[in-house]
Write a protein that holds these residues in place. Structure first.
Motif, PDB file in Angstrom:
ATOM      1  N   ALA A 169       0.850  -1.204   0.000  1.00 21.91           N
ATOM      2  CA  ALA A 169       0.000   0.000   0.000  1.00 21.91           C
ATOM      3  C   ALA A 169       0.875   1.240   0.000  1.00 21.91           C
ATOM      4  O   ALA A 169       2.028   1.209   0.429  1.00 21.91           O
ATOM      5  CB  ALA A 169      -0.903  -0.023   1.224  1.00 21.91           C
ATOM      6  N   PHE A 170       0.329   2.332  -0.507  1.00 19.62           N
ATOM      7  CA  PHE A 170       1.034   3.621  -0.492  1.00 19.62           C
ATOM      8  C   PHE A 170       0.140   4.667   0.163  1.00 19.62           C
ATOM      9  O   PHE A 170      -1.087   4.554   0.118  1.00 19.62           O
ATOM     10  CB  PHE A 170       1.350   4.083  -1.921  1.00 19.62           C
ATOM     11  N   ASP A 171       0.784   5.682   0.722  1.00 18.42           N
ATOM     12  CA  ASP A 171       0.022   6.809   1.265  1.00 18.42           C
ATOM     13  C   ASP A 171      -0.513   7.636   0.107  1.00 18.42           C
ATOM     14  O   ASP A 171       0.243   8.056  -0.762  1.00 18.42           O
ATOM     15  CB  ASP A 171       0.925   7.689   2.142  1.00 18.42           C
ATOM     16  N   GLY A 187      -2.750  -4.939 -17.501  1.00 16.72           N
ATOM     17  CA  GLY A 187      -3.835  -4.276 -16.786  1.00 16.72           C
ATOM     18  C   GLY A 187      -3.855  -2.800 -17.129  1.00 16.72           C
ATOM     19  O   GLY A 187      -2.921  -2.283 -17.756  1.00 16.72           O
ATOM     20  N   LEU A 188      -4.916  -2.136 -16.714  1.00 16.66           N
ATOM     21  CA  LEU A 188      -5.035  -0.703 -16.944  1.00 16.66           C
ATOM     22  C   LEU A 188      -3.905   0.033 -16.260  1.00 16.66           C
ATOM     23  O   LEU A 188      -3.310  -0.472 -15.307  1.00 16.66           O
ATOM     24  CB  LEU A 188      -6.355  -0.185 -16.358  1.00 16.66           C
ATOM     25  N   SER A 189      -3.647   1.235 -16.714  1.00 15.67           N
ATOM     26  CA  SER A 189      -2.678   2.084 -16.043  1.00 15.67           C
ATOM     27  C   SER A 189      -3.137   2.297 -14.595  1.00 15.67           C
ATOM     28  O   SER A 189      -4.311   2.582 -14.361  1.00 15.67           O
ATOM     29  CB  SER A 189      -2.604   3.400 -16.811  1.00 15.67           C
ATOM     30  N   LYS A 239       0.645  -3.041 -11.734  1.00 18.69           N
ATOM     31  CA  LYS A 239       1.601  -3.916 -12.427  1.00 18.69           C
ATOM     32  C   LYS A 239       3.038  -3.643 -11.989  1.00 18.69           C
ATOM     33  O   LYS A 239       3.791  -4.540 -11.643  1.00 18.69           O
ATOM     34  CB  LYS A 239       1.502  -3.738 -13.955  1.00 18.69           C
ATOM     35  N   SER A 240       3.392  -2.360 -12.056  1.00 19.39           N
ATOM     36  CA  SER A 240       4.768  -1.983 -11.754  1.00 19.39           C
ATOM     37  C   SER A 240       5.112  -2.292 -10.294  1.00 19.39           C
ATOM     38  O   SER A 240       6.194  -2.813 -10.002  1.00 19.39           O
ATOM     39  CB  SER A 240       4.926  -0.490 -12.048  1.00 19.39           C
ATOM     40  N   THR A 241       4.180  -1.992  -9.407  1.00 23.50           N
ATOM     41  CA  THR A 241       4.404  -2.274  -7.979  1.00 23.50           C
ATOM     42  C   THR A 241       4.596  -3.774  -7.782  1.00 23.50           C
ATOM     43  O   THR A 241       5.520  -4.198  -7.072  1.00 23.50           O
ATOM     44  CB  THR A 241       3.206  -1.780  -7.142  1.00 23.50           C
TER      45      THR A 241
HETATM   46  P1  ADP Z   1       0.708   0.295 -13.109  1.00 22.26           P
HETATM   47  O1  ADP Z   1       2.115  -0.164 -13.247  1.00 22.26           O
HETATM   48  O2  ADP Z   1      -0.297  -0.779 -13.380  1.00 22.26           O
HETATM   49  O3  ADP Z   1       0.406   1.523 -13.910  1.00 22.26           O
HETATM   50  P2  ADP Z   1       1.507   1.107 -10.433  1.00 22.26           P
HETATM   51  O4  ADP Z   1       1.998  -0.098  -9.751  1.00 22.26           O
HETATM   52  O5  ADP Z   1       2.517   2.048 -11.001  1.00 22.26           O
HETATM   53  O6  ADP Z   1       0.462   0.676 -11.583  1.00 22.26           O
HETATM   54  O7  ADP Z   1       0.579   1.934  -9.457  1.00 22.26           O
HETATM   55  C1  ADP Z   1      -0.490   1.346  -8.728  1.00 22.26           C
HETATM   56  C2  ADP Z   1      -1.059   2.366  -7.769  1.00 22.26           C
HETATM   57  O8  ADP Z   1      -0.109   2.639  -6.750  1.00 22.26           O
HETATM   58  C3  ADP Z   1      -1.388   3.699  -8.414  1.00 22.26           C
HETATM   59  O9  ADP Z   1      -2.550   4.203  -7.808  1.00 22.26           O
HETATM   60  C4  ADP Z   1      -0.198   4.553  -8.079  1.00 22.26           C
HETATM   61  O10 ADP Z   1      -0.546   5.903  -8.006  1.00 22.26           O
HETATM   62  C5  ADP Z   1       0.224   4.018  -6.724  1.00 22.26           C
HETATM   63  N1  ADP Z   1       1.671   4.141  -6.494  1.00 22.26           N
HETATM   64  C6  ADP Z   1       2.633   3.457  -7.135  1.00 22.26           C
HETATM   65  N2  ADP Z   1       3.852   3.797  -6.676  1.00 22.26           N
HETATM   66  C7  ADP Z   1       3.648   4.719  -5.701  1.00 22.26           C
HETATM   67  C8  ADP Z   1       4.509   5.466  -4.817  1.00 22.26           C
HETATM   68  N3  ADP Z   1       5.838   5.304  -4.843  1.00 22.26           N
HETATM   69  N4  ADP Z   1       3.921   6.322  -3.946  1.00 22.26           N
HETATM   70  C9  ADP Z   1       2.591   6.478  -3.901  1.00 22.26           C
HETATM   71  N5  ADP Z   1       1.718   5.803  -4.683  1.00 22.26           N
HETATM   72  C10 ADP Z   1       2.239   4.953  -5.572  1.00 22.26           C
END
Ligand code: ADP
Length: 256
Positions: free
Chosen positions: A12-14, A40-42, A46-48
């Motif tokens: 989770a993120f703040d 998946g959608l933006s 995915k990246s996380t």
């Molecule tokens: P994707 O790769 O599918 O586009 P992300 O994993 O980048 O998705 O992001 C998933 C969610 O987590 C989004 O709502 C994004 O704003 C949030 N998020 C990702 N990284 C951070 C971070 N370092 N700080 C705060 N929120 C983040």
């Protein structure tokens, strides 16, 4: 054999409205030698998710198990060794612009303490694998996007990885260059038996080289399965939408 096992992963993120889960209780596994796609959608997470696999992002809870070992249980030295065996390729290549192509590929070996002469010899072999030996002395700024990504792939190979994580590796490239990079990834997957986890917003990238696909929606698994079967009979709205446009970002901009 299971190469990567993810169990109940949460991150989770703040955000403006308190903590929000980017990845919400996800479990799946990736077989050794597989090319595994995540789409998946933006903003789906995915990246996380992929950054949690090599602990670039520290999970809040859940397990990452590689070759049967829970990363949580490893001593620091062992963990560092394991992480070195997980290469990563990014959309923006992340090359060192002040270094030549050869020195970029030597970099991971330098960190691992490989002797300079041996490192240079190996680097040239990896550059040969990606078809860029003649550019060894060039600087990244003089290369095309596709060539830069080839250097990044050679650099990843230099760490002799068992797993390569690709974070939108072809998203900045034109369709033709995308195809050549995907072919190269498939080739190194087969030749070096490297397990590949690839995240993308492009359906065709998944169709081109992935064995299985995980469809991510709001941090949760919407669908998971063999690519052909999953795409032929989508069960969720999330995947039906992706199939309509072929590109998750296009959809998002059209509907938002
Ligand atoms: P994707 O790769 O599918 O586009 P992300 O994993 O980048 O998705 O992001 C998933 C969610 O987590 C989004 O709502 C994004 O704003 C949030 N998020 C990702 N990284 C951070 C971070 N370092 N700080 C705060 N929120 C983040």
């Amino acid at each position: 054999m299971e190469k990567i096992k993810v169990e109940h992963l949460v991150k989770a993120f703040d955000g403006p409205e308190g903590k929000t889960r980017a990845v919400s209780d996800i479990s799946f596994s990736v077989e050794e030698g597989e090319v595994f796609g995540v789409i998946g959608l933006s903003g789906a997470g995915k990246s996380t998710l992929v950054r949690c696999l090599n602990l670039l992002e520290k999970p809040d809870s859940g397990e990452i198990i590689i070759d049967g070992d829970n990363l949580k249980d490893l001593k620091e030295k062992e963990l560092t060794k394991r992480r070195q065996k997980i290469g990563m390729i990014f959309q923006n290549y992340n090359l060192l612009m002040q270094r030549t192509v050869l020195d970029n590929v030597c970099f991971p070996m330098e960190i691992a303490g490989v002797k300079k002469k041996i490192a240079r010899k190996k680097a040239l072999e990896y550059l040969n694998t990606v078809g860029l030996k003649e550019k060894a002395k060039a600087y990244p700024a003089t290369l095309s996007g596709g060539q830069k990504q080839r250097v990044a792939i050679a650099r990843a190979l230099a760490a002799e990885p068992e797993i390569i994580l690709c974070d939108e590796a072809t998203s900045a490239l034109d369709p033709e260059t995308t195809d050549t990079i995907l072919k190269l990834l498939k080739q190194i997957n087969e030749d070096f038996n490297i397990t590949i986890v690839l995240i993308t917003h492009e359906m065709r990238v998944i169709e081109e080289i992935c064995d299985r696909v995980l469809v991510l929606e709001e941090g949760k698994i919407a669908e998971i399965g063999e690519v052909k079967e999953t795409f032929e009979s989508p069960k969720t709205v999330a995947l039906k939408r992706l199939l309509l446009t072929g590109q998750s970002d296009v959809l998002l901009s059209e509907t938002s």
